[in-house]
Design a protein around this motif. Structure first.
Motif, PDB file in Angstrom:
ATOM      1  N   GLU A 136      20.772  -7.289 -12.806  1.00 10.24           N
ATOM      2  CA  GLU A 136      21.105  -5.864 -12.810  1.00 10.24           C
ATOM      3  C   GLU A 136      21.223  -5.330 -11.383  1.00 10.24           C
ATOM      4  O   GLU A 136      22.159  -4.583 -11.059  1.00 10.24           O
ATOM      5  N   PHE A 137      20.280  -5.740 -10.536  1.00 11.58           N
ATOM      6  CA  PHE A 137      20.289  -5.308  -9.140  1.00 11.58           C
ATOM      7  C   PHE A 137      21.502  -5.876  -8.406  1.00 11.58           C
ATOM      8  O   PHE A 137      22.249  -5.162  -7.737  1.00 11.58           O
ATOM      9  N   ARG A 138      21.721  -7.193  -8.571  1.00 14.65           N
ATOM     10  CA  ARG A 138      22.802  -7.844  -7.850  1.00 14.65           C
ATOM     11  C   ARG A 138      24.175  -7.338  -8.301  1.00 14.65           C
ATOM     12  O   ARG A 138      25.085  -7.203  -7.484  1.00 14.65           O
ATOM     13  N   GLU A 139      24.305  -7.081  -9.587  1.00 15.73           N
ATOM     14  CA  GLU A 139      25.603  -6.645 -10.094  1.00 15.73           C
ATOM     15  C   GLU A 139      26.044  -5.344  -9.430  1.00 15.73           C
ATOM     16  O   GLU A 139      27.206  -5.186  -9.043  1.00 15.73           O
ATOM     17  N   GLY A 140      25.109  -4.410  -9.292  1.00 17.36           N
ATOM     18  CA  GLY A 140      25.443  -3.149  -8.646  1.00 17.36           C
ATOM     19  C   GLY A 140      25.666  -3.298  -7.156  1.00 17.36           C
ATOM     20  O   GLY A 140      26.689  -2.861  -6.610  1.00 17.36           O
ATOM     21  N   VAL A 141      24.730  -3.958  -6.482  1.00 22.13           N
ATOM     22  CA  VAL A 141      24.785  -4.070  -5.019  1.00 22.13           C
ATOM     23  C   VAL A 141      25.952  -4.941  -4.565  1.00 22.13           C
ATOM     24  O   VAL A 141      26.724  -4.558  -3.684  1.00 22.13           O
ATOM     25  N   GLU A 142      26.086  -6.120  -5.169  1.00 26.72           N
ATOM     26  CA  GLU A 142      27.134  -7.033  -4.699  1.00 26.72           C
ATOM     27  C   GLU A 142      28.524  -6.526  -5.074  1.00 26.72           C
ATOM     28  O   GLU A 142      29.506  -6.808  -4.374  1.00 26.72           O
ATOM     29  N   GLY A 143      28.609  -5.759  -6.166  1.00 26.88           N
ATOM     30  CA  GLY A 143      29.884  -5.122  -6.480  1.00 26.88           C
ATOM     31  C   GLY A 143      30.290  -4.142  -5.399  1.00 26.88           C
ATOM     32  O   GLY A 143      31.444  -4.118  -4.942  1.00 26.88           O
ATOM     33  N   ASN A 144      29.323  -3.326  -4.955  1.00 24.03           N
ATOM     34  CA  ASN A 144      29.594  -2.373  -3.871  1.00 24.03           C
ATOM     35  C   ASN A 144      29.944  -3.085  -2.565  1.00 24.03           C
ATOM     36  O   ASN A 144      30.843  -2.664  -1.823  1.00 24.03           O
ATOM     37  N   VAL A 145      29.221  -4.158  -2.288  1.00 25.30           N
ATOM     38  CA  VAL A 145      29.415  -4.883  -1.026  1.00 25.30           C
ATOM     39  C   VAL A 145      30.826  -5.441  -0.921  1.00 25.30           C
ATOM     40  O   VAL A 145      31.506  -5.259   0.094  1.00 25.30           O
ATOM     41  N   VAL A 146      31.297  -6.127  -1.964  1.00 28.69           N
ATOM     42  CA  VAL A 146      32.626  -6.743  -1.863  1.00 28.69           C
ATOM     43  C   VAL A 146      33.722  -5.673  -1.854  1.00 28.69           C
ATOM     44  O   VAL A 146      34.775  -5.878  -1.234  1.00 28.69           O
ATOM     45  N   ALA A 147      33.478  -4.541  -2.514  1.00 24.79           N
ATOM     46  CA  ALA A 147      34.467  -3.454  -2.465  1.00 24.79           C
ATOM     47  C   ALA A 147      34.589  -2.921  -1.041  1.00 24.79           C
ATOM     48  O   ALA A 147      35.702  -2.696  -0.546  1.00 24.79           O
ATOM     49  N   LEU A 148      33.454  -2.728  -0.376  1.00 24.77           N
ATOM     50  CA  LEU A 148      33.478  -2.284   1.020  1.00 24.77           C
ATOM     51  C   LEU A 148      34.103  -3.347   1.921  1.00 24.77           C
ATOM     52  O   LEU A 148      34.861  -3.026   2.842  1.00 24.77           O
ATOM     53  N   ALA A 149      33.776  -4.615   1.655  1.00 24.44           N
ATOM     54  CA  ALA A 149      34.351  -5.706   2.453  1.00 24.44           C
ATOM     55  C   ALA A 149      35.869  -5.716   2.337  1.00 24.44           C
ATOM     56  O   ALA A 149      36.579  -5.954   3.325  1.00 24.44           O
ATOM     57  N   ALA A 150      36.379  -5.451   1.136  1.00 24.86           N
ATOM     58  CA  ALA A 150      37.828  -5.423   0.939  1.00 24.86           C
ATOM     59  C   ALA A 150      38.483  -4.314   1.758  1.00 24.86           C
ATOM     60  O   ALA A 150      39.625  -4.446   2.206  1.00 24.86           O
ATOM     61  N   GLU A 151      37.754  -3.230   1.966  1.00 27.30           N
ATOM     62  CA  GLU A 151      38.302  -2.101   2.732  1.00 27.30           C
ATOM     63  C   GLU A 151      38.165  -2.307   4.244  1.00 27.30           C
ATOM     64  O   GLU A 151      38.929  -1.722   5.021  1.00 27.30           O
ATOM     65  N   ARG A 152      37.229  -3.149   4.669  1.00 28.53           N
ATOM     66  CA  ARG A 152      36.877  -3.217   6.090  1.00 28.53           C
ATOM     67  C   ARG A 152      37.093  -4.583   6.738  1.00 28.53           C
ATOM     68  O   ARG A 152      36.903  -4.721   7.956  1.00 28.53           O
ATOM     69  N   ALA A 153      37.467  -5.583   5.985  1.00 33.17           N
ATOM     70  CA  ALA A 153      37.575  -6.935   6.540  1.00 33.17           C
ATOM     71  C   ALA A 153      38.687  -7.029   7.574  1.00 33.17           C
ATOM     72  O   ALA A 153      39.777  -6.492   7.392  1.00 33.17           O
ATOM     73  N   THR A 154      38.394  -7.728   8.661  1.00 32.25           N
ATOM     74  CA  THR A 154      39.389  -7.995   9.699  1.00 32.25           C
ATOM     75  C   THR A 154      39.975  -9.392   9.503  1.00 32.25           C
ATOM     76  O   THR A 154      39.496 -10.177   8.669  1.00 32.25           O
ATOM     77  N   THR A 155      40.979  -9.706  10.278  1.00 27.69           N
ATOM     78  CA  THR A 155      41.574 -11.045  10.213  1.00 27.69           C
ATOM     79  C   THR A 155      40.525 -12.112  10.528  1.00 27.69           C
ATOM     80  O   THR A 155      40.481 -13.166   9.895  1.00 27.69           O
ATOM     81  N   SER A 156      39.671 -11.818  11.497  1.00 28.17           N
ATOM     82  CA  SER A 156      38.604 -12.753  11.857  1.00 28.17           C
ATOM     83  C   SER A 156      37.615 -12.937  10.710  1.00 28.17           C
ATOM     84  O   SER A 156      37.134 -14.048  10.453  1.00 28.17           O
ATOM     85  N   ASP A 157      37.313 -11.852   9.999  1.00 25.41           N
ATOM     86  CA  ASP A 157      36.398 -11.926   8.857  1.00 25.41           C
ATOM     87  C   ASP A 157      36.979 -12.832   7.767  1.00 25.41           C
ATOM     88  O   ASP A 157      36.265 -13.675   7.200  1.00 25.41           O
TER      89      ASP A 157
END
Length: 245
Positions: free
Chosen positions: A103-124
């Motif tokens: 339950e914890f991971r589903e909420g947190v990791e969902g948010n994390v990858v959504a933010l990563a999709a918005e902020r990832a650089t070519t190097s990332d």
């Protein structure tokens, strides 16, 4: 800066006053509190009470007590260190159920990858692709390399947290993935299809991040957590009932 401590729970009042001075910016990182005798006079309290208060502040991570000629109580920077320590203990002693963890991971990791999709650089993206390639090699080497495969999986999740650029997510997920391995060792089935599905999920998540598709990345990460938690719950139930795995 400080006043006479109130008589009811004197040490707590000392803690509160020093803590407030730090949060208000009256005391800054690297500052040293006045000498012990000076503090005793300002708070009008005993040495034992003052030292009890300083120990509490040290446990909170707000000060560092140094010994020696140039010693004293030095103000530390506020960090997520203590939160991470407590979370690590909860996970390591398995005081968190598989259901709560999912339950914890589903909420947190969902948010994390959504933010990563918005902020990832070519190097990332390059770093994520390198981790995927490492995971692929362990996957193809068979089930005997499952532990190594899972370690790379954990590193990839931590990398996504760093890419999110949110220090809270970075700290919490680093702590979680550094201590979650016993759950995988005890409950994750050691079957080739498990690694295949895990790798496929990770590829899809990284592709969504590379495409900048935050909503798709979120859904993929949440589905990934749910599926593998279900595998672990099923294995735990078999172990409890004594049935075949």
């Amino acid at each position: 800066m400080f006043q006479k401590a109130r008589k009811n729970r004197i040490y707590q009042d000392v803690v509160d006053q020093i803590e407030e001075a730090i949060l208000d910016g009256k005391l800054n990182i690297g500052d040293t509190l006045p000498p012990e005798r000076d503090l005793m006079e300002r708070f009008e309290t005993s040495r034992g009470t003052l030292r009890e208060a300083l120990r509490v502040l040290e446990q909170k991570g707000l000060i560092e007590i140094r010994l020696g000629t140039n010693g004293g109580a030095m103000i530390k920077g506020l960090t997520t260190e203590k939160i991470s320590e407590n979370l690590a203990l909860l996970i390591r002693f398995q005081q968190v159920s598989l259901e709560h963890l999912a339950e914890f991971r589903e909420g947190v990791e969902g948010n994390v990858v959504a933010l990563a999709a918005e902020r990832a650089t070519t190097s990332d993206i390059r770093q994520l692709r390198l981790l995927l390639e490492e995971a692929r090699q362990y996957k193809e080497n068979g089930i005997s390399h499952q532990d190594a495969f899972i370690r790379v999986d954990e590193h990839l999740h931590q990398a996504l947290a760093r890419i999110s650029q949110n220090p809270m997510y970075t700290s919490i997920l680093q702590t979680l993935h550094e201590n979650i391995h016993p759950y995988f060792e005890n409950f994750l089935p050691r079957e080739p299809h498990v690694n295949e599905e895990n790798y496929s999920d990770l590829c899809d998540i990284v592709q969504a991040v590379e495409n900048g598709d935050a909503q798709k990345a979120r859904k993929l990460a949440q589905r990934h957590v749910r599926r593998f938690n279900q595998y672990m719950i099923q294995k735990k139930q078999h172990q409890t009932s004594g049935g075949p795995l």
